[in-house]
Design a protein around this motif. Structure first.
Motif, PDB file in Angstrom:
ATOM      1  N   LYS A  77       7.040   2.199   7.675  1.00 37.55           N
ATOM      2  CA  LYS A  77       6.061   1.720   6.696  1.00 37.55           C
ATOM      3  C   LYS A  77       6.630   1.798   5.287  1.00 37.55           C
ATOM      4  CE  LYS A  77       1.179   2.001   5.447  1.00 37.55           C
ATOM      5  NZ  LYS A  77      -0.132   2.646   5.751  1.00 37.55           N
ATOM      6  N   GLU A  78       7.351   2.883   4.985  1.00 42.15           N
ATOM      7  CA  GLU A  78       7.988   2.997   3.669  1.00 42.15           C
ATOM      8  C   GLU A  78       9.054   1.921   3.500  1.00 42.15           C
ATOM      9  OE1 GLU A  78       7.574   7.825   2.889  1.00 42.15           O
ATOM     10  OE2 GLU A  78       9.265   7.033   4.042  1.00 42.15           O
ATOM     11  N   PHE A  79       9.769   1.628   4.572  1.00 41.00           N
ATOM     12  CA  PHE A  79      10.806   0.598   4.516  1.00 41.00           C
ATOM     13  C   PHE A  79      10.207  -0.771   4.181  1.00 41.00           C
ATOM     14  CE2 PHE A  79      12.531  -2.872   7.193  1.00 41.00           C
ATOM     15  CZ  PHE A  79      13.683  -3.147   6.455  1.00 41.00           C
ATOM     16  N   ILE A  80       9.149  -1.181   4.887  1.00 42.39           N
ATOM     17  CA  ILE A  80       8.592  -2.520   4.645  1.00 42.39           C
ATOM     18  C   ILE A  80       7.916  -2.605   3.281  1.00 42.39           C
ATOM     19  CG2 ILE A  80       8.307  -3.009   7.081  1.00 42.39           C
ATOM     20  CD1 ILE A  80       5.305  -2.542   6.740  1.00 42.39           C
ATOM     21  N   THR A  81       7.504  -1.459   2.728  1.00 42.91           N
ATOM     22  CA  THR A  81       6.914  -1.444   1.393  1.00 42.91           C
ATOM     23  C   THR A  81       7.977  -1.644   0.331  1.00 42.91           C
ATOM     24  OG1 THR A  81       5.131   0.042   2.128  1.00 42.91           O
ATOM     25  CG2 THR A  81       5.549  -0.092  -0.242  1.00 42.91           C
ATOM     26  N   GLN A  82       9.138  -1.001   0.526  1.00 41.18           N
ATOM     27  CA  GLN A  82      10.204  -1.058  -0.471  1.00 41.18           C
ATOM     28  C   GLN A  82      11.072  -2.308  -0.349  1.00 41.18           C
ATOM     29  OE1 GLN A  82      12.558   2.561  -0.615  1.00 41.18           O
ATOM     30  NE2 GLN A  82      10.799   3.830  -0.068  1.00 41.18           N
ATOM     31  N   SER A  83      11.183  -2.841   0.852  1.00 38.15           N
ATOM     32  CA  SER A  83      12.156  -3.888   1.140  1.00 38.15           C
ATOM     33  C   SER A  83      12.095  -5.111   0.208  1.00 38.15           C
ATOM     34  CB  SER A  83      12.019  -4.345   2.598  1.00 38.15           C
ATOM     35  OG  SER A  83      12.872  -5.422   2.872  1.00 38.15           O
ATOM     36  N   PRO A  84      10.918  -5.691  -0.046  1.00 38.21           N
ATOM     37  CA  PRO A  84      10.894  -6.940  -0.838  1.00 38.21           C
ATOM     38  C   PRO A  84      11.397  -6.802  -2.271  1.00 38.21           C
ATOM     39  CG  PRO A  84       8.836  -6.626   0.373  1.00 38.21           C
ATOM     40  CD  PRO A  84       9.576  -5.332   0.449  1.00 38.21           C
ATOM     41  N   THR A  85      11.266  -5.618  -2.870  1.00 37.49           N
ATOM     42  CA  THR A  85      11.592  -5.471  -4.291  1.00 37.49           C
ATOM     43  C   THR A  85      12.795  -4.575  -4.555  1.00 37.49           C
ATOM     44  OG1 THR A  85      10.014  -3.628  -4.468  1.00 37.49           O
ATOM     45  CG2 THR A  85       9.195  -5.839  -4.983  1.00 37.49           C
ATOM     46  N   SER A  86      13.327  -3.954  -3.541  1.00 40.90           N
ATOM     47  CA  SER A  86      14.423  -3.003  -3.736  1.00 40.90           C
ATOM     48  C   SER A  86      15.693  -3.701  -4.217  1.00 40.90           C
ATOM     49  CB  SER A  86      14.712  -2.261  -2.434  1.00 40.90           C
ATOM     50  OG  SER A  86      15.830  -1.400  -2.590  1.00 40.90           O
ATOM     51  N   GLU A  87      16.454  -3.030  -5.083  1.00 43.15           N
ATOM     52  CA  GLU A  87      17.738  -3.545  -5.530  1.00 43.15           C
ATOM     53  C   GLU A  87      18.838  -3.226  -4.525  1.00 43.15           C
ATOM     54  OE1 GLU A  87      18.580  -2.126  -9.425  1.00 43.15           O
ATOM     55  OE2 GLU A  87      16.970  -3.282 -10.379  1.00 43.15           O
ATOM     56  N   GLN A  88      18.476  -2.540  -3.461  1.00 42.68           N
ATOM     57  CA  GLN A  88      19.427  -2.225  -2.402  1.00 42.68           C
ATOM     58  C   GLN A  88      19.029  -2.929  -1.113  1.00 42.68           C
ATOM     59  OE1 GLN A  88      19.027   2.128  -2.331  1.00 42.68           O
ATOM     60  NE2 GLN A  88      21.118   2.267  -3.127  1.00 42.68           N
ATOM     61  N   TRP A  89      20.012  -3.286  -0.315  1.00 44.50           N
ATOM     62  CA  TRP A  89      19.676  -3.664   1.052  1.00 44.50           C
ATOM     63  C   TRP A  89      19.677  -2.396   1.900  1.00 44.50           C
ATOM     64  CZ3 TRP A  89      23.617  -2.283   4.238  1.00 44.50           C
ATOM     65  CH2 TRP A  89      24.947  -2.427   3.837  1.00 44.50           C
ATOM     66  N   MET A  90      18.876  -2.404   2.958  1.00 43.01           N
ATOM     67  CA  MET A  90      18.671  -1.214   3.784  1.00 43.01           C
ATOM     68  C   MET A  90      18.816  -1.594   5.251  1.00 43.01           C
ATOM     69  SD  MET A  90      15.336   0.264   1.723  1.00 43.01           S
ATOM     70  CE  MET A  90      14.615  -1.361   1.530  1.00 43.01           C
ATOM     71  N   TYR A  91      19.477  -0.719   6.020  1.00 41.49           N
ATOM     72  CA  TYR A  91      19.744  -1.047   7.419  1.00 41.49           C
ATOM     73  C   TYR A  91      19.679   0.192   8.304  1.00 41.49           C
ATOM     74  CZ  TYR A  91      21.457  -4.947  10.353  1.00 41.49           C
ATOM     75  OH  TYR A  91      21.554  -5.985  11.238  1.00 41.49           O
TER      76      TYR A  91
END
Length: 405
Positions: A77-91
């Protein structure tokens, strides 16, 4: 009229096809492909898992090696919240399902590869990939088996090249068993000239409900397109794996010996994080592994020779496999099957330039302290790559076999 793909035919295709093959909407009837974000949040729960993260605007000639990434623990849930606006890609990538989720979890119960002709394969045989836009795996070859990919959510772009493609600049640094990396940066390259000579590449975007077969040895660079992307895959053994395991065992011994004579912090620059314990592994253990895979290979060769000697002149024909069939006819009969289209060097460069525009339009390039540390180990890296070259390892292997006979 389009025929229905039977599981038996699909299995024959996956076992024998020599070019990547896309199955459009083939798994759209999987319940997992119909889950929305709320359902995924509920299924994956509040467990924190490690995501490797890196700045999206990083431009470099070197690939975004795993060693460059930082690791952040977060819930889905934290991932999908941060994903659209984050300056980092996450995997959250390359994660074997049983190691991360309870065996009774609803998510695991829904995983089945029956449609592909493997009714005995399920969650225990599957690997999960969850990532944001821009998250990617550097271009590489898998040395073992072949790969079936199931796209569950979002879009994922694949760039693929045949095993024998020139210009891919293979390297074993960073070293990881079963992976041969390319030195080319397909994410946001600083210099496009290295891609001018590449030919015979193919590219495709998978959508939720699509599947892809990646034949043995094909180079592939894989990047998430949407802000939330969920994929499952399964690796299956190939008849040449026994021979390849000997090559990999020889390479591991050589890399381990080099690392043992270097300071620990320096040795870590030569390997992927999942191989950090390599320099601490006793050579006796590595030689036992070599002995085991060599014995397995030689035993399989003896068995094959016995079968050939015992074969009679029985006129019973062997059942045809997919290679004896007309693949074009199979594609014609099954409209949801497609071979990814070829991409010219010019088209590939335009695709990479678009990536740079999308992720690195800040004009920020890499800093000197972000250059991969292996550049300071240029000679050591060159030695590892020279000794682990496929032609060299093959010669050593054949010499070894002749002496052991």
């Amino acid at each position: 009229m389009t025929e229905t793909l039977s599981s038996d035919l699909v299995r024959k295709i996956t076992e024998n096809v020599t070019v990547p093959l896309v199955f459009r909407n083939f798994i759209s009837d999987w319940p997992l492909c119909r889950w929305d974000m709320e359902k995924w949040c509920s299924a994956l729960g509040n467990k924190e898992v490690p995501f490797r993260c890196l700045r999206k605007h990083l431009v470099s000639d070197e690939p975004c090696w795993e060693r460059k990434c930082e690791v952040k623990s977060m819930t889905f849930k934290e991932f999908i919240t941060q994903s659209p606006t984050s300056e980092q890609w996450m995997y959250f990538d390359y994660k074997h399902l049983p190691q991360w989720f309870d065996e009774h979890a609803e998510f695991l119960k829904e995983v089945s590869w029956h449609k592909f002709g493997y009714p005995d394969k399920g969650a225990a045989d599957s690997t999960l990939w969850i990532g944001s836009s821009g998250a990617h795996t550097p271009a590489h070859q898998d040395t073992y088996g072949y790969n079936i990919v199931a796209q569950l959510y979002g879009k994922k772009r694949w760039i693929l090249f045949p095993p024998e493609s020139g210009g891919m600049k293979p390297t074993r640094v960073p070293y990881e068993e079963s992976s041969i990396y390319s030195e080319l940066n397909f994410y946001c390259p600083n210099n496009m000239e290295a891609f001018n000579g590449l030919s015979r590449g193919r590219t495709v975007e998978l959508c939720a409900g699509d599947a892809l077969v990646v034949p043995r040895g094909w180079w592939h660079y894989v990047q998430n397109v949407d802000s939330v992307n969920i994929t499952l895959n399964m690796w299956l053994p190939h008849e040449k794996d026994n021979s390849t395991r000997v090559s990999e065992a020889l390479t591991k011994i050589m890399v381990a010996q080099v690392c043992k004579d270097l300071p620990q912090d320096t040795a870590k620059l030569l390997v992927n994080p999942n191989e950090d314990d390599l320099s601490d592994t006793p050579l006796a253990v590595l030689f036992l592994q070599l002995e085991s895979v060599t014995k397995s290979y030689l035993d399989s060769r003896r068995k094959l020779r016995r079968i050939k000697r015992q074969r009679t002149c029985d006129d019973e024909a062997n059942p045809p496999d997919i290679e004896t069939l007309d693949l074009q006819a199979v594609l014609k009969d099954h409209k949801n099957l497609e071979v990814p289209p070829t991409v010219s060097a010019e088209e590939l460069i335009n695709l990479l330039k678009r990536n740079v525009r999308d992720f690195a339009n800040t004009g920020v390039s890499f800093d000197e302290d972000e250059i991969d540390g292996t550049r300071s180990l240029c000679l050591t890296k060159a030695i590892i790559d020279a000794f682990s070259d496929n032609n060299v390892i093959e010669l050593v292997k054949q010499n070894l076999f002749s002496r052991l006979k």
